[in-house]
Write an enzyme that holds these catalytic residues in place. Structure first.
Site, short mmCIF file in Angstrom:
data_model
loop_
_atom_site.label_atom_id
_atom_site.label_comp_id
_atom_site.label_asym_id
_atom_site.label_seq_id
_atom_site.Cartn_x
_atom_site.Cartn_y
_atom_site.Cartn_z
N GLU A 165 -7.19 9.83 0.50
CA GLU A 165 -7.26 10.34 1.86
C GLU A 165 -8.62 10.99 2.03
O GLU A 165 -8.96 11.92 1.30
CB GLU A 165 -6.13 11.35 2.10
CG GLU A 165 -4.77 10.68 1.97
CD GLU A 165 -3.59 11.62 2.20
OE1 GLU A 165 -3.81 12.78 2.63
OE2 GLU A 165 -2.47 11.19 1.94
N ASP A 214 1.99 7.64 -2.31
CA ASP A 214 2.46 8.95 -2.76
C ASP A 214 3.57 9.45 -1.83
O ASP A 214 4.15 10.51 -2.05
CB ASP A 214 1.32 9.96 -2.90
CG ASP A 214 0.63 10.30 -1.60
OD1 ASP A 214 0.89 9.61 -0.59
OD2 ASP A 214 -0.18 11.25 -1.60
N SER A 215 3.91 8.62 -0.82
CA SER A 215 5.14 8.85 -0.04
C SER A 215 6.35 8.86 -0.97
O SER A 215 7.42 9.30 -0.57
CB SER A 215 5.30 7.76 1.03
OG SER A 215 5.19 6.46 0.46
N GLU A 258 -3.84 6.11 9.95
CA GLU A 258 -2.47 6.56 10.19
C GLU A 258 -2.40 7.42 11.45
O GLU A 258 -3.15 8.39 11.58
CB GLU A 258 -1.95 7.35 8.97
CG GLU A 258 -0.54 7.90 9.19
CD GLU A 258 0.16 8.37 7.92
OE1 GLU A 258 -0.38 8.17 6.81
OE2 GLU A 258 1.26 8.95 8.04
N ASP A 318 -1.87 4.87 -4.65
CA ASP A 318 -2.40 6.10 -4.07
C ASP A 318 -2.91 7.06 -5.14
O ASP A 318 -2.26 7.26 -6.18
CB ASP A 318 -1.30 6.83 -3.28
CG ASP A 318 -1.38 6.59 -1.79
OD1 ASP A 318 -2.42 6.10 -1.31
OD2 ASP A 318 -0.39 6.90 -1.10
N LYS A 377 -6.23 4.13 -3.39
CA LYS A 377 -6.41 4.67 -2.05
C LYS A 377 -6.49 6.17 -2.12
O LYS A 377 -5.74 6.80 -2.86
CB LYS A 377 -5.25 4.23 -1.15
CG LYS A 377 -5.26 4.87 0.24
CD LYS A 377 -4.36 4.15 1.23
CE LYS A 377 -2.90 4.53 1.18
NZ LYS A 377 -2.62 5.95 1.43
#
Ligand code: KIV
Ligand code: NA
Length: 264
Positions: free
Chosen positions: A114, A45-46, A181, A84, A112
């Protein structure tokens, strides 16, 4: 090369072969990344920052992620594809399973999210549907507004212990992979030693099972200051495929990350 699978990634951890990972957002770069022998590609999602130009990943939607996952899937032949889950797409187990299903149907082999320990229920709902999950710990960019900025996580003893406990809880809930991270190298190494699943790092030092970078960062795009863990592989390469191949080589050999790329 045979397609990279979850079993293959687990075998790499067991045998100490470093896992080389990169992000990609479109079919053309996916092809280059795949041809370079990258083990895992993340549609991060960057993309909210490097593709869409936002200051954070918060504006990214499920439709954005599905679109880019489809594009990347078209370019890959053997690389393991992770997508993501964007902000608020996994706020409860039902929503999480529905949204993860969309990404799997777009071509992802794993999703993925968070997560701290609070995500255990969501992860176990996904595991219950046989959806492979990676849990992203440490600096969690979707939490930037609550955290008050992007900074290294787990520096204090209590925060480090909490992250170790979170990693344990999320693997227990069914996570098949962990991503750390911006975590001090010693803590990342401890979590990796203890984890029964592979651990991928970004700004987490050399003591993890694999490395990932944002594709544009390691190609020096755009020019200018980058986080300290980034190395510009374009600086010594003749072209983009050579830079990406050099990255894969540097991860496999342990040449990257060097001490200056990590945090104490
Ligand atoms: O979105 C992303 O690119 C990521 C990586 C930096 C791990 O989550
Ligand atoms: Na991300």
């Amino acid at each position: 090369r045979k397609p990279v699978t979850l079993r293959r990634l687990a075998k790499m951890k067991a045998e100490g072969e470093k896992i080389a990972c990169l992000t990609a957002y479109d079919a053309s770069f996916a092809q280059v990344v795949d041809a370079a022998g990258t083990d895992l590609v993340l549609v991060g999602d960057s993309l909210g920052m490097v593709i869409q130009g936002h200051a954070t990943t918060v504006p990214v939607t499920m439709d954005d992620m599905v679109y880019h996952t489809r594009c990347v899937a078209q370019g890959l032949s053997t690389t393991f594809l992770v997508a993501d889950m964007p902000f608020l797409s996994y706020s409860d187990p039902v929503r999480a399973v529905d949204n993860a299903g969309r990404l799997m149907q777009a071509g992802a082999a794993m999703v993925k999210l968070e997560g701290a320990a609070g995500q255990a229920e969501v992860i176990s709902a996904m595991a219950g549907q046989d959806i492979p999950v990676c849990a992203h710990l440490g600096l969690r960019p979707q939490s930037v507004h609550k955290a008050g900025g992007f900074r290294v996580q787990g520096r204090e003893d209590t925060a480090a212990a909490a992250m170790q406990a979170d990693a344990r809880a999320l693997v227990e809930a069914g996570a098949d992979l962990l991503l750390l991270e911006c975590v001090p190298r010693d803590l990342a190494e401890r979590i990796t030693r203890e984890a029964p699943v592979p651990v991928i790092g970004i700004g987490a030092g050399p003591g993890v099972d694999g490395q990932i970078l944002v594709l544009y960062d390691m190609l020096g795009i755009p020019p200018g200051p980058k986080p300290r863990f980034v190395r510009d592989f374009m600086a010594d390469a003749d072209d983009v495929p050579a830079a990406i191949a050099a990255y894969v080589q540097a991860v496999k050999s342990g040449d990257y990350p060097a001490p200056e790329h990590g945090f104490e």
